[in-house]
Design a protein around this motif. Sequence first.
Motif, PDB file in Angstrom:
ATOM      1  N   UNK A  27      47.693 -51.155  49.475  1.00 31.90           N
ATOM      2  CA  UNK A  27      47.933 -52.258  50.290  1.00 31.90           C
ATOM      3  C   UNK A  27      49.342 -52.644  49.968  1.00 31.90           C
ATOM      4  N   UNK A  28      50.539 -52.608  50.892  1.00 32.15           N
ATOM      5  CA  UNK A  28      51.829 -53.047  50.720  1.00 32.15           C
ATOM      6  C   UNK A  28      51.914 -54.466  51.116  1.00 32.15           C
ATOM      7  N   UNK A  29      52.217 -55.505  50.366  1.00 36.53           N
ATOM      8  CA  UNK A  29      52.659 -56.875  50.984  1.00 36.53           C
ATOM      9  C   UNK A  29      53.952 -56.884  51.369  1.00 36.53           C
ATOM     10  N   UNK A  30      54.035 -57.242  52.593  1.00 29.74           N
ATOM     11  CA  UNK A  30      55.428 -57.284  52.996  1.00 29.74           C
ATOM     12  C   UNK A  30      56.277 -58.253  52.282  1.00 29.74           C
ATOM     13  N   UNK A  31      55.466 -59.530  52.030  1.00 29.86           N
ATOM     14  CA  UNK A  31      56.460 -60.640  51.682  1.00 29.86           C
ATOM     15  C   UNK A  31      56.791 -60.404  50.029  1.00 29.86           C
ATOM     16  N   UNK A  32      55.960 -59.371  49.407  1.00 27.26           N
ATOM     17  CA  UNK A  32      56.457 -58.873  47.942  1.00 27.26           C
ATOM     18  C   UNK A  32      57.712 -57.910  48.190  1.00 27.26           C
ATOM     19  N   UNK A  33      57.614 -57.136  49.247  1.00 29.59           N
ATOM     20  CA  UNK A  33      58.798 -56.288  49.259  1.00 29.59           C
ATOM     21  C   UNK A  33      59.813 -56.840  49.744  1.00 29.59           C
ATOM     22  N   UNK A  34      59.838 -57.973  50.640  1.00 30.03           N
ATOM     23  CA  UNK A  34      60.967 -58.648  50.974  1.00 30.03           C
ATOM     24  C   UNK A  34      61.572 -59.446  49.840  1.00 30.03           C
ATOM     25  N   UNK A  35      60.848 -59.962  49.026  1.00 26.47           N
ATOM     26  CA  UNK A  35      61.202 -60.746  47.993  1.00 26.47           C
ATOM     27  C   UNK A  35      62.048 -59.723  46.960  1.00 26.47           C
ATOM     28  N   UNK A  36      61.818 -58.425  47.212  1.00 31.18           N
ATOM     29  CA  UNK A  36      62.423 -57.439  46.023  1.00 31.18           C
ATOM     30  C   UNK A  36      63.745 -57.049  46.736  1.00 31.18           C
ATOM     31  N   UNK A  37      63.739 -56.843  48.006  1.00 33.94           N
ATOM     32  CA  UNK A  37      64.618 -55.838  48.833  1.00 33.94           C
ATOM     33  C   UNK A  37      65.532 -56.692  49.759  1.00 33.94           C
ATOM     34  N   UNK A  38      65.048 -57.740  50.419  1.00 31.62           N
ATOM     35  CA  UNK A  38      65.464 -58.681  51.166  1.00 31.62           C
ATOM     36  C   UNK A  38      64.801 -58.441  52.600  1.00 31.62           C
ATOM     37  N   UNK A  39      64.768 -59.277  53.427  1.00 33.32           N
ATOM     38  CA  UNK A  39      64.007 -59.244  54.887  1.00 33.32           C
ATOM     39  C   UNK A  39      64.824 -57.899  55.684  1.00 33.32           C
ATOM     40  N   UNK A  40      66.188 -57.887  55.780  1.00 32.32           N
ATOM     41  CA  UNK A  40      66.793 -57.077  56.392  1.00 32.32           C
ATOM     42  C   UNK A  40      66.573 -55.531  55.984  1.00 32.32           C
ATOM     43  N   UNK A  41      66.483 -55.226  54.881  1.00 29.21           N
ATOM     44  CA  UNK A  41      66.157 -53.957  54.375  1.00 29.21           C
ATOM     45  C   UNK A  41      64.673 -53.658  54.599  1.00 29.21           C
ATOM     46  N   UNK A  42      63.780 -54.290  54.785  1.00 27.82           N
ATOM     47  CA  UNK A  42      62.613 -54.157  55.172  1.00 27.82           C
ATOM     48  C   UNK A  42      62.206 -53.773  56.563  1.00 27.82           C
ATOM     49  N   UNK A  43      63.210 -54.796  57.331  1.00 31.01           N
ATOM     50  CA  UNK A  43      63.217 -54.590  58.718  1.00 31.01           C
ATOM     51  C   UNK A  43      63.965 -53.099  59.162  1.00 31.01           C
TER      52      UNK A  43
END
Length: 915
Positions: free
Chosen positions: A551-567
């Motif tokens: 499971x990938x936690x989007x909040x964790x990924x956002x913290x690492x790369x930023x919301x824009x990059x995840x979006x």
Amino acid sequence: MSHDLPKAYDPTAIEDRWAEYWVHERLFDVPTPEGAPAASPFTILLPPPNVTGRLHMGHMLNQTEMDILTRWRRMLGDLALWLPGTDHAGIATQMMVERQLASENTTRQELGREAFVDRVWQWKQHYGGAILDQMKRLGASVDWSREYFTMDDNLSVAVREAFVRLHEQGLIYRGAYIVNWCPVQQTAISDLEVVHEEQQGKLWEIRYPVVEEPGQFLTIATTRPETMLGDVAVAVNPEDERYKHLHGKRLRLPLMDREIPIITDAWVSADFGTGAVKVTPAHDPNDFTLGQRHGLPSINVMDETAHINDEGGAYAGLDRYEARKRILADLEAQGLLVAAKDHTNSIGKCDRCKSVVEPRLSTQWFVKIQPLADKAIAAVEQGYIKFSPEQYAKTYFEWMRNIHDWCISRQLWWGHRIPAWHCGTCKQITVARETPAHCSHCKSTDLEQEKDVLDTWFSSGLLPCSVFGWPRHTHDLDIFYPTQLLVTGFDILFFWVARMIMLGCHFMLDMPMADGSERTLKDAVPFREVYIHALVRDADRQKMSKTKGNVIDPIEIVGKYGTDAVRFTLASMASPGTDIAFSESRTEGYRAFANKIWNAARFIFMNVDRAADSGIFVDPRTLVNSFGPDENAPIEARWIVSRLNNTAAEVNRALGEYRFHEAANLVYQFFWGDFCDWYLEIVKLRLDFGEYADKSATKAALTTLLSTFEAAVRLLSPFMPFLTEELWHAVYDGKTPAKSIALSRYPQPLEEALDASVEGEMVILQELIVTVRALRKDLDVPERELVAIQITGSETVQQLAEINRAIIERLARVSAIDFPATWNLGPGNTRTTASFTVGSSYKKQIDVAAELERLRKKLDQYEKILTNAERQLGNDGFLVKAPENIVAGLKKQASEAAMLRQETLDAIEKLKQLA
């Protein structure tokens, strides 16, 4: 906002600030217009996440797509309303609070219903906003002033009205039927809330003694021996020769000492098991139907917790699986257990708590689904609702045409309590909108409200109309209903989408239009389009699950790369009908993309400030309505404006077709490739702020640079809202024409800015530069060293190279360009394309053997291309059927391959001479 951007792009430094700004300034609130808007508003409803929930990658994909579309439509000038809210999630929320109570060594039963419901409301106030807070942090451009909760007072009124109205219409009834029973939650659940898993089990064969023939037995087969305690018959197929002599006789039910009949029914399969099946109407849906056909009684042998009740005789009080062990042991002891064979079973489990569901006879409330289903089918058949991708319409029809009545009651305490009151005197039921003072049948005041609550999907199925005020005829309903689009996942196509269509079409047909005219099915639908997005899987395309640990936690990924990059990662992979294999490495790449744009902005702002210091001023507020440079402007200025407008046209088209991946990749290619890699490098030639510089030319170049960048930032905005908000405010140095880039205009293609000829010229120029760079690499020219080159080609190519000599020299690191009539260069000193040949006299020690090997490989490529083209062109059948442009393309391909093949042969001959 100053032009002085920090040197490093840090999304954490800007995202919280802008997220808070958007909410605080209420930028996305949509007040109801006083009159009818000029065009239909773009209204979209957030699939309400459970109040217990936290954001997962599926949510983030869903919300990213909705946000992109809403921001795009808002920037197009539409009245764009995105409604947020949460679902009370009956089972899930009750589970959470009961766990909390268990940690305090108490239960809901000890608390009592009223106190328990109060406790759930407290829990909701404390924890229930978590997922919406996450949405705010991620910049969802919803209208927070319209936020709803499915148990708000106004929505509760709608739920009660819907129930009462359906009951008055004879479409709600109460009766005892087999339901899916969750023994952990102790409630009925729908078919859709049951997850089926294949498991290895057993098929037990048991002998039932024949009453009329002592010493004779009928052997039955069962996968659930514990339910035999409730057997009322054994059924065989009337055509099964093995059992014809037993028709009409009786059996003695083992362990219970009860006589049961042998019945015949064509439903029984002679091929399954022994061909004789036990009939337990209270514990199997097929047995229930069979029992009704034959007038058999129903004996329920299990309580709400799946323990054997008093009807189970000596096994009363045992858990169903413990009872199974005891029953099998007792049967074996009595010599009645014939065999236990391996058998693969499909086991139904509760989607919430994963306990094994028990089919159980229970008195429940049901909706007669067929009249509602007919309207819902017609709405899609007649094109009033469109599905994208289209194949989901077929899935919808298949399910809707085989739909069963809907069990809407749940044995929970948290939810919309059913508005029905039981009379203690006459035992009749009163259904009412308000709490009745007396029984509607006998006028007794001895009334008790139904303990059950409604299925959560009953209330959420009303949302498209209830959030706008239904059952009242409100101005909001006139303006915003039907909604334009629903973006959701396949997993709730039947849970929610189908039910919204059924309930919306049924109830809204009775609601007049704004002008008082009768509403037709076309305007009764809850939404015009349904876009079904794909699943987000892990990088190996495995479905994410806690069990697999992927499971990938989007909040964790956002913290690492930023919301824009995840979006942007999600958008760039969101191809209709194709699951997304989410990869962190790809997100890292889009973080680099954001950084490249940041650095481009810093370069531009540095030059704007340098220009101002030298007396050249460019006001960005005058650029919005300009479409680009005049026809005498340098090639790069005319080209980048044409590319921008072409890209805008394609992005608008792709978003209109929900092709998020195409739209995102078009913006990416323009910003990274056209703008940063090419245009910025060329325009540096024009930014001369020296004492003797042509200020008008410099200003023209800077104007095009700034206006193109500002438009490109708006083009990117729906995909990367935080980065673009920051840069857009910086472009205007804080004096923006609107409070947010989200309220500015989305770039639209201007016909007069499109220039196919200049784009064609630029393609040749780029190819020249790339070829020179490749030649430098072939010759091992040091990076910093300039090199003289020669070019031969058509007059057009040579003229283009001559006019844009400075661009070639700068971008290809060239000291001089010559256009010789004949070549006097070695074979390793040239590179040839279909349009031109470039060469250099730069001396390189040639490895003749390696160079020959390289040329022979290229010769093989050209010969394969030529052979393939000649084969097709020599096929008369192909020439008759193939489109004209395909044939012309093949002829051109064959001609170019023949030319390149000959040049390669010549080069090989020259090398052989050197050898």
